[in-house]
Scaffold this active site. Sequence first.
Site, PDB file in Angstrom:
ATOM      1  N   SER A 349       0.199  -5.256  -0.909  1.00 17.18           N
ATOM      2  CA  SER A 349       0.861  -5.914  -1.305  1.00 17.18           C
ATOM      3  C   SER A 349       1.206  -6.636  -1.149  1.00 17.18           C
ATOM      4  CB  SER A 349       2.095  -4.939  -2.234  1.00 17.18           C
ATOM      5  OG  SER A 349       1.224  -3.788  -2.665  1.00 17.18           O
ATOM      6  N   SER A 473      -8.551  -1.907  -4.381  1.00 14.12           N
ATOM      7  CA  SER A 473      -6.939  -2.891  -4.011  1.00 14.12           C
ATOM      8  C   SER A 473      -6.242  -2.176  -4.897  1.00 14.12           C
ATOM      9  CB  SER A 473      -6.878  -3.076  -2.720  1.00 14.12           C
ATOM     10  OG  SER A 473      -8.155  -4.786  -3.412  1.00 14.12           O
ATOM     11  N   ASN A 476      -5.813   0.665  -6.965  1.00 10.78           N
ATOM     12  CA  ASN A 476      -4.770   2.268  -5.621  1.00 10.78           C
ATOM     13  C   ASN A 476      -3.641   1.212  -4.511  1.00 10.78           C
ATOM     14  OD1 ASN A 476      -6.439   4.318  -6.805  1.00 10.78           O
ATOM     15  ND2 ASN A 476      -8.212   3.466  -5.507  1.00 10.78           N
ATOM     16  N   TYR A 477      -3.508  -0.161  -4.361  1.00  6.64           N
ATOM     17  CA  TYR A 477      -3.080  -0.413  -3.152  1.00  6.64           C
ATOM     18  C   TYR A 477      -2.158  -1.609  -3.521  1.00  6.64           C
ATOM     19  CZ  TYR A 477      -5.403   2.662  -0.116  1.00  6.64           C
ATOM     20  OH  TYR A 477      -6.203   3.766   0.385  1.00  6.64           O
ATOM     21  N   LEU A 478      -2.246  -2.450  -4.961  1.00  6.25           N
ATOM     22  CA  LEU A 478      -1.239  -3.383  -5.336  1.00  6.25           C
ATOM     23  C   LEU A 478      -0.335  -3.422  -6.409  1.00  6.25           C
ATOM     24  CD1 LEU A 478      -4.282  -6.105  -4.987  1.00  6.25           C
ATOM     25  CD2 LEU A 478      -2.887  -5.661  -3.001  1.00  6.25           C
TER      26      LEU A 478
END
Length: 519
Positions: A349, A473, A476-478
Amino acid sequence: MKLSLEAEEVATFYGKMLDHEYTTKEAFQKNFFTDWKIQMTSEERKVIQHLHKCDFSEIHKYFVDKSEARKTLPKEEKEKLKEEASRLQEEFGFCTLDGHREKIGNFKIEPPGLFRGRGDHPKMGMLKKRIMPEDIIINCSKDSKIPEPPPGHRWKEVRCDNTVTWLASWTENVQNGIKYIMLNPSSKLKGEKDWQKYETARRLKNVVGQIRSQYRADWKSREMKMRQRAVALYFIDKLALRAGNEKEEGETADTVGCCSLRVEHIQLHPELDGQTYMVEFDFLGKDSIRYYNKVPVEKEVFKNLKLFMENKSPEDDLFDRLNTVKLNKHLQDLMDGLTAKVFRTYNASITLQDQLKELTNDEDSVAAKILSYNRANRAVALLCNHQRALPKTFEKSMQNLQAKIDAKEEQLKDAKKGLKKAKREHKDSQSSKSKKDMEKKKSLCDRLEDQLMKLKLQATDKEENKQIALGTSKLNYLDPRITVAWCKKFGVPIEKIYNKAQREKFAWAIDMTNEDFEF
């Protein structure tokens, strides 16, 4: 040769995939043939002894023809299929949770087929068996209407467990993993979990400086286990490596994470590519995706790695005094709820936010801003090692795009000639009609230039993106609030970044975020 029903069905799974890269892989062929033979009768096994002697082309042609026929269905037929899908969605695609009607995610069970896996999975090609009602556990409240199993069948179990969020579960046969039917990502419950996940990563921002100072100090610790833990944490922080879990011997592929790295997985180079203290990583990560990276590290890390590798064989553990249990306990002590995944989410992020600040130009067109966004997302995907195989259709779609660019350039060339002529005519006559004609031609040139630029940006984006998977990403990750704030600040329509399903999943972020949000 006329096959028994069971053997024929499994043969069709292979024939269907004939034009896929998987069927060229030795492991896929070997596993398929082993499982196919189990489905054959003893007579069939006597005749069919070598896969390379089998011709699946007729089966393959059948499915290709079927696919083509579907594409050319009359409009009314397509409408009928659409209506049937909507009816199924309405009947099976919703549940009631705490009095609210919520959408269910995957309410259809995956049909039988051949297991693909990601990367070079050792079980690729194995038969995924049909899931029967007798395999399924239904989870619903005591007072609800329990779904009827198909006639002549019964559920494995019906339970009423309100401590979990799944509605049905079963165990698949290839990896013995439990599969679930869950709520749609857009549900209130999933949204809350998502929000909590990103808030935990934001809390890390307040203590990450302290954690980094601590692990740096621990590089010089007298205790070897402290040094190993500190170097592993540095890798998790800087390279977004997964922690790595111990697995059953021979259970799955030889995949590793940070704690389970072996001596053979790294090479130390005092100098390489004009940089000092370089570490070369080469190992199979999650889903058998190869992680290959050459990175400069700090001098103390390099010295410690040298020390950890002393008097060890290639197959020995690099961090022999560390495991995931010890590492996770340490992370919990550093911050409540901290895991290696939280580091990954935090770094992903922060990287996106920093890259967007660096790459976005307020004066750019929307198409250019989207390219900047994708480049920022790409930096995250590279950090997280989200690779993909080159799409089969890549060359073809690039050729099509280039043909469009060439045609557009030709159109623009003609339009510019037309404008030049109109300018001359207006200069000679100075009439309002010639002025109007000149403005019309100018407007056409501007429009074509804009379209050409969009096509060229699209080609650049496609080329840069060919072996990077941006979806993982992004989903799930940002922290989606970074994206929403950026869209609002720079006037980019949110639907240009998130598709319909993603907009539903991140509805909570879209509703609550303004353009001033900082991760």
